[in-house]
Design a protein around this motif. Structure first.
Motif, PDB file in Angstrom:
ATOM      1  N   GLU A 129      12.670   4.559 -30.929  1.00 52.93           N
ATOM      2  CA  GLU A 129      11.760   5.487 -30.080  1.00 52.93           C
ATOM      3  C   GLU A 129      11.926   4.840 -28.535  1.00 52.93           C
ATOM      4  OE1 GLU A 129       7.651   4.882 -31.217  1.00 52.93           O
ATOM      5  OE2 GLU A 129       7.595   3.032 -30.175  1.00 52.93           O
ATOM      6  N   GLN A 130      11.425   5.725 -27.678  1.00 51.95           N
ATOM      7  CA  GLN A 130      11.404   5.364 -26.123  1.00 51.95           C
ATOM      8  C   GLN A 130      10.022   5.086 -25.790  1.00 51.95           C
ATOM      9  OE1 GLN A 130      13.652   8.113 -23.673  1.00 51.95           O
ATOM     10  NE2 GLN A 130      14.635   8.856 -25.523  1.00 51.95           N
ATOM     11  N   ALA A 131       9.915   3.901 -25.485  1.00 51.23           N
ATOM     12  CA  ALA A 131       8.663   3.484 -24.968  1.00 51.23           C
ATOM     13  C   ALA A 131       8.272   4.016 -23.687  1.00 51.23           C
ATOM     14  CB  ALA A 131       8.705   1.922 -24.870  1.00 51.23           C
ATOM     15  N   PRO A 132       7.064   4.494 -23.145  1.00 57.33           N
ATOM     16  CA  PRO A 132       6.815   5.212 -21.866  1.00 57.33           C
ATOM     17  C   PRO A 132       6.794   4.125 -21.007  1.00 57.33           C
ATOM     18  CG  PRO A 132       4.817   4.881 -23.225  1.00 57.33           C
ATOM     19  CD  PRO A 132       5.993   4.624 -24.208  1.00 57.33           C
ATOM     20  N   PRO A 133       6.869   4.619 -19.417  1.00 56.97           N
ATOM     21  CA  PRO A 133       6.677   3.583 -18.567  1.00 56.97           C
ATOM     22  C   PRO A 133       5.597   2.987 -18.472  1.00 56.97           C
ATOM     23  CG  PRO A 133       6.717   5.570 -17.811  1.00 56.97           C
ATOM     24  CD  PRO A 133       6.984   5.951 -19.050  1.00 56.97           C
ATOM     25  N   THR A 134       5.299   1.915 -17.754  1.00 54.68           N
ATOM     26  CA  THR A 134       4.007   1.158 -17.454  1.00 54.68           C
ATOM     27  C   THR A 134       3.207   2.190 -16.720  1.00 54.68           C
ATOM     28  OG1 THR A 134       4.850  -1.113 -17.644  1.00 54.68           O
ATOM     29  CG2 THR A 134       2.815  -0.742 -16.688  1.00 54.68           C
ATOM     30  N   PRO A 135       2.049   2.544 -17.298  1.00 54.75           N
ATOM     31  CA  PRO A 135       1.101   3.298 -16.302  1.00 54.75           C
ATOM     32  C   PRO A 135       0.881   2.831 -14.913  1.00 54.75           C
ATOM     33  CG  PRO A 135       0.170   2.879 -18.315  1.00 54.75           C
ATOM     34  CD  PRO A 135       1.379   1.966 -18.208  1.00 54.75           C
ATOM     35  N   PRO A 136       0.560   3.781 -13.886  1.00 61.64           N
ATOM     36  CA  PRO A 136       0.512   3.075 -12.561  1.00 61.64           C
ATOM     37  C   PRO A 136      -0.634   2.357 -12.313  1.00 61.64           C
ATOM     38  CG  PRO A 136       0.115   5.353 -12.453  1.00 61.64           C
ATOM     39  CD  PRO A 136       0.599   5.085 -13.924  1.00 61.64           C
ATOM     40  N   ALA A 137      -0.410   1.561 -11.395  1.00 59.41           N
ATOM     41  CA  ALA A 137      -1.609   0.556 -10.875  1.00 59.41           C
ATOM     42  C   ALA A 137      -1.681   0.055  -9.500  1.00 59.41           C
ATOM     43  CB  ALA A 137      -1.287  -0.815 -12.029  1.00 59.41           C
ATOM     44  N   ALA A 138      -2.820  -0.038  -9.141  1.00 58.15           N
ATOM     45  CA  ALA A 138      -3.098  -0.389  -7.500  1.00 58.15           C
ATOM     46  C   ALA A 138      -3.965  -1.559  -7.783  1.00 58.15           C
ATOM     47  CB  ALA A 138      -3.232   0.465  -6.789  1.00 58.15           C
ATOM     48  N   PRO A 139      -4.002  -2.416  -6.773  1.00 58.78           N
ATOM     49  CA  PRO A 139      -5.201  -3.488  -6.720  1.00 58.78           C
ATOM     50  C   PRO A 139      -6.475  -2.940  -5.908  1.00 58.78           C
ATOM     51  CG  PRO A 139      -3.405  -4.049  -5.252  1.00 58.78           C
ATOM     52  CD  PRO A 139      -2.949  -2.848  -6.086  1.00 58.78           C
ATOM     53  N   GLU A 140      -7.573  -3.376  -6.328  1.00 59.81           N
ATOM     54  CA  GLU A 140      -8.432  -3.156  -5.157  1.00 59.81           C
ATOM     55  C   GLU A 140      -8.556  -3.930  -3.919  1.00 59.81           C
ATOM     56  OE1 GLU A 140     -12.216  -4.110  -7.157  1.00 59.81           O
ATOM     57  OE2 GLU A 140     -12.210  -2.678  -8.540  1.00 59.81           O
ATOM     58  N   LEU A 141      -8.399  -3.206  -2.885  1.00 59.41           N
ATOM     59  CA  LEU A 141      -8.099  -3.928  -1.568  1.00 59.41           C
ATOM     60  C   LEU A 141      -9.174  -3.714  -0.644  1.00 59.41           C
ATOM     61  CD1 LEU A 141      -4.346  -2.643  -1.224  1.00 59.41           C
ATOM     62  CD2 LEU A 141      -5.323  -4.987  -1.632  1.00 59.41           C
ATOM     63  N   VAL A 142      -9.355  -4.525   0.204  1.00 56.06           N
ATOM     64  CA  VAL A 142     -10.171  -4.593   1.323  1.00 56.06           C
ATOM     65  C   VAL A 142      -9.377  -4.525   2.786  1.00 56.06           C
ATOM     66  CG1 VAL A 142     -11.966  -5.554   3.047  1.00 56.06           C
ATOM     67  CG2 VAL A 142     -12.084  -5.819   0.324  1.00 56.06           C
ATOM     68  N   TYR A 143      -9.245  -3.469   3.103  1.00 56.61           N
ATOM     69  CA  TYR A 143      -8.063  -3.330   4.488  1.00 56.61           C
ATOM     70  C   TYR A 143      -8.660  -4.445   5.727  1.00 56.61           C
ATOM     71  CZ  TYR A 143      -4.411  -0.951   6.811  1.00 56.61           C
ATOM     72  OH  TYR A 143      -3.211  -0.662   7.331  1.00 56.61           O
ATOM     73  N   ASP A 144      -7.732  -5.116   6.087  1.00 56.30           N
ATOM     74  CA  ASP A 144      -8.004  -6.164   6.925  1.00 56.30           C
ATOM     75  C   ASP A 144      -8.259  -5.722   8.390  1.00 56.30           C
ATOM     76  OD1 ASP A 144      -7.591  -8.114   5.019  1.00 56.30           O
ATOM     77  OD2 ASP A 144      -5.700  -8.482   5.289  1.00 56.30           O
ATOM     78  N   HIS A 145      -8.046  -4.484   8.779  1.00 55.86           N
ATOM     79  CA  HIS A 145      -7.969  -3.869  10.079  1.00 55.86           C
ATOM     80  C   HIS A 145      -9.062  -2.946  10.290  1.00 55.86           C
ATOM     81  CE1 HIS A 145      -4.484  -6.445  10.934  1.00 55.86           C
ATOM     82  NE2 HIS A 145      -4.108  -6.000   9.868  1.00 55.86           N
ATOM     83  N   PRO A 146     -10.111  -3.230  10.997  1.00 55.26           N
ATOM     84  CA  PRO A 146     -11.216  -1.948  11.387  1.00 55.26           C
ATOM     85  C   PRO A 146     -10.765  -0.806  12.063  1.00 55.26           C
ATOM     86  CG  PRO A 146     -11.492  -3.792  12.862  1.00 55.26           C
ATOM     87  CD  PRO A 146     -10.465  -4.242  12.011  1.00 55.26           C
ATOM     88  N   PHE A 147     -11.416   0.272  11.940  1.00 57.27           N
ATOM     89  CA  PHE A 147     -11.425   1.508  12.523  1.00 57.27           C
ATOM     90  C   PHE A 147     -12.690   1.706  13.585  1.00 57.27           C
ATOM     91  CE2 PHE A 147      -8.294   1.612   9.275  1.00 57.27           C
ATOM     92  CZ  PHE A 147      -7.127   2.123   9.709  1.00 57.27           C
ATOM     93  N   ASP A 148     -12.496   2.638  14.374  1.00 56.28           N
ATOM     94  CA  ASP A 148     -13.675   2.983  15.259  1.00 56.28           C
ATOM     95  C   ASP A 148     -14.858   4.038  14.188  1.00 56.28           C
ATOM     96  OD1 ASP A 148     -13.180   1.382  17.496  1.00 56.28           O
ATOM     97  OD2 ASP A 148     -11.811   3.308  18.561  1.00 56.28           O
TER      98      ASP A 148
END
Length: 432
Positions: free
Chosen positions: A137-156
């Motif tokens: 059988e063919q194993a599927p790719p690892t599902p996508p993932a992204a970490p929880e992030l706090v963006y270091d640079h503020p916006f107005d």
């Protein structure tokens, strides 16, 4: 009669033990004796073999799972070899490299509908031949993932924050070639901001006067329909610092520039910074040099490298190889600040001329349509047709991706460089 029955039962035990040993790659006593042998294992040896099988044998030794984008190796048990490599027929879409002592299977393209296919292989040891049925059988790719992030640079406060997708640290094995979907699920606190995905940024527009952290919940889907867990990006919106001069906010543009045909691509970052508080409206106005914005630094590109100093960024693409061509598009952020404490973030997306990416992202400043405020309270659902659903719209987008097996343990926050950006983009969501 009793002796014949005992011999028949022993033959069944020998064949069963042989098949199990061949599948696990370990030649047990039954194989050593071989079919037709007059010496059977004693009870103590059989008990030891049974205990060993219980503790060491894999749960399903006959199943061969081909990892996504990799290959699976099947070694033969000691003393056994493939009788005839030409007679081994792999499943459709699977490439077989056959040696007498091992089989190597791989798939050029993942087929989610391939299922499990039986592949008989005849093995031999001296005069003895046994047919083992492997299930491939063919194993599927690892599902996508992204970490929880706090963006270091503020916006107005009140501005549209354009967070480059290269800063989201997305990992996605199954996103190559067709991109991924980034689906905004909501923003908290309620009414603080609205968000949407564009082909190159996550756009977050704060409500007028809102000051604080806006937490954007989103998830990603790869080309094979696998969704990531919902994750978050926290963006800070701040009021002008006390004592800041001028009414107009500091702005850093998000632009797309053509990739140099050869060598480095040089970008004048100073020309991308607009300071309404200065008379000239530009970072390099000599009359306001003391109060002019200064470059804080640049983010990490998804594929190449960048050197930033003064008002200049020098981008170097990755080396181009036949088996690993350089991507058609890359991206990095840059951050500026003024002496009175105002900050702004811009981005540079470099695109190879006459590529599919160049058609989707023409050179020039990014233009983001107003983020719709309708549809608030929409749960986002699973609709993925790219339709506008307000804050929960699912938009096909360019998502930079890290291979899921990078880093020490594949964790989404492993400190490694991003893999090449996907080169095929879709022009959706009112963006260039």
């Amino acid at each position: 009669m009793g002796r014949s029955l005992r011999a028949a039962v022993l033959a069944v035990v020998v064949v069963t033990a042989a098949s199990s040993a061949l599948l696990t790659g370990v030649a047990g006593p039954a194989l050593a004796a071989g079919p037709g042998a007059t010496t059977a294992p004693d009870s103590a040896g059989a008990a030891a073999a049974a205990d060993s099988a219980e503790t060491e044998a894999p749960a399903d030794p006959g199943l061969v799972s081909i990892p996504f984008g990799d290959e699976a190796e099947v070694p033969m048990a000691d003393g056994w070899s493939v009788a005839d490599c030409d007679a081994v027929v792999p499943p459709e879409g699977v490439r077989l490299d056959c040696e007498p002592t091992r089989l190597t299977l791989s798939a050029d393209e993942y087929d989610p509908d391939a299922g499990t296919v039986v592949m008989p292989v005849e093995l031999r040891s001296g005069p003895t031949r046994v047919t083992v049925s492997y299930r491939v059988e063919q194993a599927p790719p690892t599902p996508p993932a992204a970490p929880e992030l706090v963006y270091d640079h503020p916006f107005d406060s009140g501005a549209v924050a354009l967070v480059p997708l290269s800063d989201l640290l997305v990992r996605c094995d199954g996103c190559e070639g067709v991109g991924a979907r980034l689906q905004v699920r909501g923003v908290s606190p309620d009414g603080a901001a609205v968000a949407r995905a564009t082909p190159s940024h996550l756009a977050v527009q704060s409500a007028p006067g809102f000051v604080g952290d806006a937490v954007v919940s989103y998830r990603l889907r790869d080309a094979h329909g696998q969704w990531s867990e919902t994750t978050t990006l926290t963006v800070a919106f701040t009021a002008p610092p006390a004592g800041a001069t001028g009414a107009a906010p500091l702005q850093a543009l998000a632009v797309t520039v053509p990739l140099a045909e050869r060598g480095d691509t040089v970008v004048d970052l100073g020309a991308l910074v607009l300071d309404g508080a200065t008379s000239g409206g530009g970072a390099a106005d000599a009359a306001d040099a003391a109060d002019a914005p200064r470059l804080l630094g640049c983010g990490v590109p998804a594929a190449g490298t960048v050197r930033c100093s003064g008002d200049e960024a020098v981008y170097t693409p990755p080396a181009d190889a036949d088996d690993d061509p350089a991507p058609d598009v890359d991206q990095f952020a840059f951050h500026v600040a003024t002496p009175d404490g105002r900050q702004a973030t811009g981005s540079v997306t470099v695109v190879r001329a006459e590529s599919d990416a160049a058609e989707a992202l023409p050179a020039g400043p990014s233009r983001v349509a107003p983020v719709p405020r309708t549809g608030e309270g929409d749960d986002g659902g699973d609709r993925d047709d790219g339709g506008d659903r307000g804050a929960a719209a699912a938009v096909r987008t360019l998502v930079p991706a890290l291979p899921a097996d990078d880093g020490d343990d594949g964790a989404p926050d492993a400190p490694v460089l991003l893999a090449p950006l996907v080169s095929i983009l879709d022009r959706l969501g009112g963006t260039p």
